[in-house]
Design a protein around this motif. Structure first.
Motif: not given
Length: 76
Positions: A30-52
């Protein structure tokens, strides 16, 4: 199902052994699943970010400094 091994220190293992009713494998999954879901959300939110990376580091430093000042102000 693939198997992974998780190493814990002796003190933590002793504490875990005091609770044999807990399925520690499920807790770990469950801890791994929760961490992966948070990472995937961050990836989704920042996918089109132009920040370096430098921009992100600068913003994080400002947030940390602001939080530090607020905490120090609360402790006075």
């Amino acid at each position: 199902m693939p198997t992974i091994t998780v190493n814990v220190d002796d003190a933590l293992k002793e504490r875990m052994e005091k609770h044999p009713e807990i399925n520690w494998s499920e807790v770990t999954r469950q801890a791994i699943r929760d961490k992966i879901e948070k990472l995937e959300l961050m990836d989704e939110l920042t996918a089109e970010s132009e920040l370096t990376d430098a921009d992100v580091d600068e913003i994080a430093a400002k947030i940390n400094e602001s939080a530090r000042k607020r905490i120090e102000g609360e402790s006075e």
